[in-house]
Design an enzyme around this catalytic site. Structure first.
Site, short mmCIF file in Angstrom:
data_model
loop_
_atom_site.label_atom_id
_atom_site.label_comp_id
_atom_site.label_asym_id
_atom_site.label_seq_id
_atom_site.Cartn_x
_atom_site.Cartn_y
_atom_site.Cartn_z
N GLY A 73 0.78 -1.24 0.00
CA GLY A 73 0.00 0.00 0.00
C GLY A 73 0.80 1.28 0.00
CD GLU A 74 3.32 2.30 4.59
OE1 GLU A 74 3.68 3.26 5.26
OE2 GLU A 74 3.62 1.13 4.86
#
Ligand code: FES
Ligand code: FES
Lengths: 155, 782
Positions: free
Chosen positions: B737-738
């Site tokens: 996600g990051e």
């Protein structure tokens, strides 16, 4: 000061007493419970509060409720009346054009209005029509894809 | 008939939350209805960046009819903070940034609360502020936290009381001094990044109610309902059992809704008006000035390589401008310390990473957690080194990048990843070797590449838990405490539960909205790209636990061995007798004995948990230790862009990314992360918060602080998925996600250099900056 206004929301007539300083956004959310219309800035800068006023997309945070008197308002809740999703809503699901979902109602209404006036927009026209609707999650790709997908169906 | 998706792991099934979100039915905190008993709160903000509070007079505000309470620092003696307990809920003796809440007013309407705010009189004595982290560590700099020695912090954080340094992480490996002479090329540069903001479309909002019974309820859009509960319980002396946090859908988090920001302030307001819910919603301006931001960074970095292009040594000092409180920020500096090299197993490293108090808004977690900041410099230096020794930057990275089993900077062995495959895919997708023409004579075309790594940055023991529960028709409810931020957590939870149990995806219902600490199983926080992995392991364990219960009942019923039984497509089957038993009804009512003489089984409820148990502490002087982190996710991004040299205008034509996610549980959701992250990363390269000399934010609006629009986003965003399974990941999965925005800014900078021959060490980029750099170069006669 209180004013009595009559307007149509998602096809239904309403007569309400509203304060002169209250925005259409506030009245939709707080008086009619139509919380699908979101608050992102209350300054006309994000598009989260987009609704259609006589078919035109407007930032409901910039419109006073009294100004809506006599007009036709459409919100996201009106897109799927009767349980059947609007083709744009289906396309947003199919293309995974939704992440956090906070921009989604405004995006859908801007897209709906675009397709109403221009059923076969180019990619650039879609992007231009959505430029006032900020999305921090999706990178816009899927949203543009979803709108183009529906525009092709319209043929 | 409804389609049935068996074995859903690895399939791009539709999101479980999409229907609610396209119809406007999805509820966010601001949409919740509380009736006429609801009160509204507003903050009195500090107008000064640094000042002593000499007195607060609330009497006029309290006298206004309709005002129910005014709370101040006098009501909040306890300090609060995630890692470093370093702030008061309302400022007490001093204020440390413009916007800091000094008091909170509660009234029957928002308008009255706003009016009352103006009637609160605060007397200040101004102090000298300091905004730049490098200046803040110099001797004689104004001290922002003189009482630091009294604060509480965990044993892996190393503050230096008596200075502005809240964390100093040291990494020492090999011998850099001995290595420099062996380098053919050394590049040493300073890089600066401004504060930026998460800009979720949903601003922070919190509603709290303190009941006469002592139960306290907070409704907040939170990435960390359980951590919020813990912090509130500790700081306000409430039992964890009485403190309840309810968090429905989150309208964008990106780290900004992790940990705690305004929530405690609202709970304190509610305590003053027991029985009434109190609501505070940040205006967009307050969102910028009074909630969390990404820290600024000053990085001084020196890297050298030999003539063949092998990177031999690195020395770096990172100074993070952590803001007025570093409750979360200390761990960002720590993570940036133990990952300070970026994805390169450099043999000789001297790294110092500092979190520094500054008189700016509170720095906190933001997507990437220090990694976008440090990769900005590292990835530009790697390009310069490649250029100086005359090597293709992609090849330079292939040679030097971290590979499975390498000993990395902390001494840990690198778990299995394939970064070279990521580089290959990203460069291929961008057309790395192909000559590209600009579209007009006044335009220049360029390509850039950057690679990255990032580990989940957490305490060593963050836990996840999950519960699965069958209904009569064999539909299954899955309970998790993880949050749906838009990343698809609920969808992958459903996929993994179905897969582990052997039932179709369509039979699963996710019972996690809202996350409610009173009913949801524990989840540490939805941060660090840890959910697919950690929650996933817990969901899998819960599903396997339920599966075993079912098989035991059926094994006994059929008098067969457990080993011969399996669940396929929602039916228990025996490989031996080829008998079949549908799950329907038996998962609640059990199965009858012969002739109905008694019954076996009962309602099936499975529970599961996961917590990493193998992370070790690191030596405080060297940063060395057996296992610094759980794992790393790696990836590569390539950018193709065009610059108008008459205006400096940049047009990003294409971004191609490839990440090693271990196993894509839902490949299309991975791609949507990659796409959204690329645009977020691109946007971040042009974003910056600008403060004046008094520390007042100059651009607290979406007009002055611009984020990428549909017009700015590249037409082409390409994503590739590499799958090198993670040993302890569910089906091999690790998070992504990051990572998807970590190296976009340096990839753009490298492409700008390719196009223009000009380097930019400081963010943000802007047309103006590029235009001026080109004019300057012309004037210099190059
Ligand atoms: S809330 Fe109306 S434009 Fe942002
Ligand atoms: S989906 Fe989150 S802002 Fe668009």
């Amino acid at each position: 000061m209180l004013h009595e206004i009559t307007f149509t929301v998602n096809g239904d007539p309403y007569t309400l007493a509203v304060r002169s300083e209250h925005t259409l956004l506030k009245v939709l959310r707080e008086k009619l419970g139509l919380t699908g219309t979101k608050i992102g800035c209350e300054n006309g800068e994000c598009g989260a509060c987009t609704v259609l006023l006589d078919g035109e997309p407007v930032n409901s945070c910039l419109i006073l409720a009294v100004e809506a008197a006599g007009h036709k308002i459409e919100t996201v809740e009106g897109m799927s009346i009767g349980g059947e999703l609007h083709p744009l809503q289906k396309a947003f699901i199919k293309h995974n054009a939704v992440q956090c979902g906070f921009c989604t109602p405004g995006m859908l209404l801007s897209a709906q209005s675009l397709l109403a006036r221009n059923p076969k927009p180019t990619e650039l026209e879609v992007r231009e029509a959505l430029a006032g609707n900020l999305c921090r999650c999706t990178g816009y790709v899927r949203i543009v894809d979803a709108v183009l997908d529906v525009s092709q169906e319209v043929e | 008939m409804i389609e049935q998706t068996n074995n859903p792991v690895g399939k791009s099934v539709p999101r479980v939350d999409a229907f609610d979100k396209v119809t406007g039915a999805a509820k966010y905190v601001d949409d919740m209805q509380f009736g006429p008993g609801l009160y509204y709160g507003k903050f009195v903000h500090s107008p000064y960046a640094h000042a002593l509070i000499k007195g607060v007079d609330v009497s006029k505000a309290l006298a206004l009819p309709g005002v129910k309470a005014v709370v101040t620092g006098a009501d909040t003696p306890g300090r609060i903070g995630l890692y470093m307990k370093d702030r008061y809920i309302y400022a007490r003796d001093r204020v440390r940034y413009v916007g800091e809440p000094v008091a909170g007013v509660v009234a029957i309407t928002e308008e009255l609360a706003e009016e009352a705010v103006k009637l609160v009189v605060v007397e200040y004595e101004e102090l000298e502020p300091v905004f730049d982290p490098y200046e803040a560590v110099q001797p004689g700099a104004p001290l922002i936290h003189p009482d630091m020695a009294e604060y509480k912090w965990p044993n892996f954080i190393f503050p230096e009381p008596g200075t502005n340094i809240s964390e100093h992480f040291k990494l020492r490996k090999g011998d850099v001094e001995a290595a420099w002479p062996k380098c053919a090329v050394i590049v040493e540069q300073t890089f600066r990044l401004p504060h930026i903001q998460h800009v979720p479309l949903e601003t922070h909002v919190a509603i709290a109610r303190w009941d006469q019974t002592g139960e306290v309820t907070l409704w907040s859009p939170s990435q960390s309902p359980f951590s919020q509960r813990d912090l509130l319980a500790q700081s306000l002396d409430i039992s964890h059992g009485d403190m309840r946090v309810i968090s429905p859908y989150v309208g964008g988090g990106f780290g900004g809704k992790a940990g705690i920001s305004i929530e405690a302030n609202v709970v304190v307001m509610a305590r003053a008006v027991k029985g009434h819910p109190v609501k505070v919603r940040m205006t967009r301006e307050e969102e910028f000035t009074c909630t969390n931001v990404r820290q600024s960074l000053n990085a001084h970095t020196k890297i050298g390589c030999d003539a063949e292009g092998h990177v031999l040594a690195m020395e770096t000092r990172y100074y993070f401008g952590g803001g007025a409180a570093n409750d979360y920020g200390v761990n960002i500096a720590r993570a940036s310390g133990y990952s300070c090299t970026g994805p390169y197993p450099i043999p000789n490293v001297k790294g110092d990473s500092y979190c520094v108090y500054t008189n700016t808004p509170i720095g906190s977690a933001m997507r990437g957690f220090g990694m976008p900041e440090i990769h900005w410099g590292i990835e530009q230096i790697m390009d310069r080194l490649a250029e100086e020794i005359g090597m293709d930057p992609a090849e330079f990275r292939r040679i030097n990048c971290v590979k499975t089993g390498d000993t990395i900077l902390t001494g840990m062995k690198m778990p299995a990843v394939d970064l070279v495959a990521c580089i290959d895919k990203a460069t291929e997708a961008i057309g790395w070797d192909k000559e590209k023409k600009a579209s007009a004579p006044h335009k220049r075309r360029g390509q850039g590449l950057a690679i990255m790594w990032k580990a989940p940055a957490m305490p060593p023991n963050p836990g996840s838990s999950a519960i699965v529960r069958f209904n009569e028709d064999a539909t299954l409810n899955v309970y998790v405490g993880a949050q749906e931020l838009g990343q698809g957590a609920f969808t992958v939870a459903a996929q993994m539960a179905a897969q582990a149990l052997g039932i179709p995806y369509e039979w699963v219902r996710v019972s996690a909205n809202p996350v409610d600490t009173k009913y949801s199983p524990y989840e540490w926080q939805t941060v660090a790209s840890r959910i697919t992995w950690s929650m996933g392991n817990a969901v899998k364990a819960a599903a396997l636990n339920a599966r075993r219960q079912i098989l035991e009942i059926v094994a006994q019923y059929w008098d067969e061995d457990l080993e011969n039984l399996d669940i396929k497509n929602g039916i228990v089957i025996s490989y031996k007798s080829e008998r079949e038993q549908p799950l329907k009804n038996m998962v609640v009512y059990g199965l009858p004995n012969d002739n109905f003489e008694g019954w076996q089984g009962g309602p099936i409820v499975g529970a599961g948990k996961f917590m990493p148990t193998y992370v070790t502490n690191l030596d405080s002087e060297t940063g060395q230790g057996a296992r610094a982190v759980v794992h790393y996710t790696v990836g590569a991004q390539a950018v193709d862009l065009e610059v108008d040299i008459e205006t400096g205008q940049v047009d990003i034509l294409k971004i191609a990314s490839a990440y090693d996610v271990g196993k894509a549980i839902n490949p299309d959701l991975v791609l949507t992360q990659i796409e959204g992250g690329a645009v977020h990363g691109m946007s971040s390269a042009f974003e910056g918060m600008f403060f004046d000399e008094q520390g007042r934010l100059r651009n607290p609006s979406l007009v002055d602080y611009k984020i990428a629009t549909a017009m700015d986003a590249p037409r082409e965003i390409h994503g590739d998925i590499v799958e090198t399974p993670l040993e302890d990941g569910p089906w091999g999965a690790r998070g992504v996600g990051e990572h998807v925005m970590v190296q976009t800014a340096p990839a753009i900078a490298n492409a700008l250099h390719d196009a223009l021959g000009v380097r930019f060490n400081d963010l943000p980029l802007s047309s103006e900056k590029i235009y001026l750099a080109l004019r300057e170069r012309e004037a210099g006669g190059e």
